[in-house]
Design a protein around this motif. Sequence first.
Motif, PDB file in Angstrom:
ATOM      1  N   SER A 232      -1.177  -5.990  -4.474  1.00  0.00           N
ATOM      2  CA  SER A 232      -1.008  -4.538  -4.490  1.00  0.00           C
ATOM      3  C   SER A 232      -2.351  -3.865  -4.260  1.00  0.00           C
ATOM      4  O   SER A 232      -3.370  -4.275  -4.818  1.00  0.00           O
ATOM      5  CB  SER A 232      -0.439  -4.070  -5.831  1.00  0.00           C
ATOM      6  N   ASN A 233      -2.331  -2.814  -3.436  1.00  0.00           N
ATOM      7  CA  ASN A 233      -3.526  -2.009  -3.187  1.00  0.00           C
ATOM      8  C   ASN A 233      -3.648  -0.874  -4.214  1.00  0.00           C
ATOM      9  O   ASN A 233      -4.375   0.078  -3.993  1.00  0.00           O
ATOM     10  CB  ASN A 233      -3.461  -1.427  -1.755  1.00  0.00           C
ATOM     11  N   THR A 234      -2.944  -0.989  -5.332  1.00  0.00           N
ATOM     12  CA  THR A 234      -3.022   0.062  -6.345  1.00  0.00           C
ATOM     13  C   THR A 234      -4.474   0.359  -6.723  1.00  0.00           C
ATOM     14  O   THR A 234      -5.300  -0.552  -6.804  1.00  0.00           O
ATOM     15  CB  THR A 234      -2.229  -0.310  -7.612  1.00  0.00           C
ATOM     16  N   SER A 235      -4.751   1.638  -6.975  1.00  0.00           N
ATOM     17  CA  SER A 235      -6.105   2.031  -7.359  1.00  0.00           C
ATOM     18  C   SER A 235      -6.258   2.196  -8.861  1.00  0.00           C
ATOM     19  O   SER A 235      -7.351   2.464  -9.348  1.00  0.00           O
ATOM     20  CB  SER A 235      -6.477   3.349  -6.664  1.00  0.00           C
ATOM     21  N   SER A 236      -5.149   2.032  -9.614  1.00  0.00           N
ATOM     22  CA  SER A 236      -5.256   2.297 -11.051  1.00  0.00           C
ATOM     23  C   SER A 236      -4.165   1.660 -11.912  1.00  0.00           C
ATOM     24  O   SER A 236      -4.328   1.552 -13.121  1.00  0.00           O
ATOM     25  CB  SER A 236      -5.237   3.812 -11.304  1.00  0.00           C
TER      26      SER A 236
ATOM     27  N   ASN B 277     -12.222   3.661 -10.197  1.00  0.00           N
ATOM     28  CA  ASN B 277     -11.660   4.951 -10.600  1.00  0.00           C
ATOM     29  C   ASN B 277     -11.920   5.300 -12.057  1.00  0.00           C
ATOM     30  O   ASN B 277     -11.891   6.473 -12.421  1.00  0.00           O
ATOM     31  CB  ASN B 277     -10.163   4.985 -10.298  1.00  0.00           C
TER      32      ASN B 277
ATOM     33  N   GLU C 264       1.199   5.712  -5.049  1.00  0.00           N
ATOM     34  CA  GLU C 264       0.680   5.269  -6.351  1.00  0.00           C
ATOM     35  C   GLU C 264       1.639   5.681  -7.469  1.00  0.00           C
ATOM     36  O   GLU C 264       1.412   6.653  -8.203  1.00  0.00           O
ATOM     37  CB  GLU C 264      -0.723   5.866  -6.562  1.00  0.00           C
TER      38      GLU C 264
ATOM     39  N   ALA D  89       0.848  -1.199   0.000  1.00  0.00           N
ATOM     40  CA  ALA D  89       0.000   0.000   0.000  1.00  0.00           C
ATOM     41  C   ALA D  89       0.878   1.242   0.000  1.00  0.00           C
ATOM     42  O   ALA D  89       0.673   2.179   0.773  1.00  0.00           O
ATOM     43  CB  ALA D  89      -0.934  -0.012   1.207  1.00  0.00           C
TER      44      ALA D  89
ATOM     45  N   GLU E  37     -11.888  -4.356  -4.576  1.00  0.00           N
ATOM     46  CA  GLU E  37     -11.767  -4.714  -5.992  1.00  0.00           C
ATOM     47  C   GLU E  37     -10.612  -5.699  -6.113  1.00  0.00           C
ATOM     48  O   GLU E  37      -9.486  -5.392  -5.722  1.00  0.00           O
ATOM     49  CB  GLU E  37     -11.445  -3.471  -6.835  1.00  0.00           C
TER      50      GLU E  37
ATOM     51  N   GLY F  38      -4.185  -7.841  -7.561  1.00  0.00           N
ATOM     52  CA  GLY F  38      -4.570  -6.536  -7.024  1.00  0.00           C
ATOM     53  C   GLY F  38      -5.662  -6.683  -5.976  1.00  0.00           C
ATOM     54  O   GLY F  38      -6.608  -7.447  -6.173  1.00  0.00           O
TER      55      GLY F  38
ATOM     56  N   HIS G 101      -7.669  -3.808  -4.224  1.00  0.00           N
ATOM     57  CA  HIS G 101      -7.913  -2.368  -4.068  1.00  0.00           C
ATOM     58  C   HIS G 101      -8.951  -2.145  -2.974  1.00  0.00           C
ATOM     59  O   HIS G 101     -10.150  -2.279  -3.187  1.00  0.00           O
ATOM     60  CB  HIS G 101      -8.381  -1.768  -5.399  1.00  0.00           C
TER      61      HIS G 101
END
Length: 283
Positions: free
Chosen positions: A116-120, A190, A92, A89, A152, A138, A140
């Motif tokens: 990964s907690n990536t949002s995009s 997003n 980004e 986390a 997600e 992922g 999210h």
Amino acid sequence: MDIKTLMIIGAGQMGSGIAQVVAQTGLQVILHDKKEEFVNRGLGVITKNLSRDVEKGRKTVDEKQAILNRIQPSTDLSNAKNVDFVVEAAVENMEIKTQIFRNLDEFAPPHAILASNTSSLSITEIASVTKRPEKVIGMHFMNPVPVMKLIEIIRGLATSEETYRVVAELSDYMGKIAVEVNDFPGFVSNRVLMPMINEAIYCLYEGVATPESIDEVMKLGMNHPMGPLTLADFIGLDTCLYIMEILYEGFADSKYRPCPLLRKYVKAGWIGRKSGRGFYVYE
């Protein structure tokens, strides 16, 4: 589940929230960041959240202490050597994330899943720097993590069915609802949310209405809990701009072009709540 210990990389707002939720389930947590002060700040946020739960009668003092006792601080990534699962986390940024995953691939045991907690950002690209792309996925989480139910779950090109199954089980174990999406820029959340925020900024930029009016229309007319400009300030305008740039680059479609006013605010350092000023001024 065969998961006993999780490492959370990044002790900021998202990482500390994930660590709290995991520790509340009874699992052991290693909360990692590059500096001790960052870890201590994250532990302070968790302690504050749990103290509020005690005050409101949702937890006992003993339960609060038991949760805190399950969280081990870390500033040495080699502490990943005994974990079963990692959730990254960090900021980004693809370069930073891929370097973290290269290092994790070296330190974490072969059976460990790396999430990964990536949002995009692309899970496929993150996974490609490891020797275990089938174990990269992922997750999210939504902010604030202790409150929001959704995760997600994003499959990379090489993510295995077994990895997805374990992550779905872990999500359920944490009391969350996992929704599977495929690896496209912005995923679902997003890809839908950020263009709405960007369009609200265009409304302000073009003089259609004031920030207060734009937010009131969306709250009262569309039943949103907060207006898009308030939400942008909460997320951070720098984060909003970064995600819009990922969408714009990823789809090469002008509908994702970041509003010039958003760029101007970020250049001015007016990035929302965390800086004290965004579309609104905060004490």
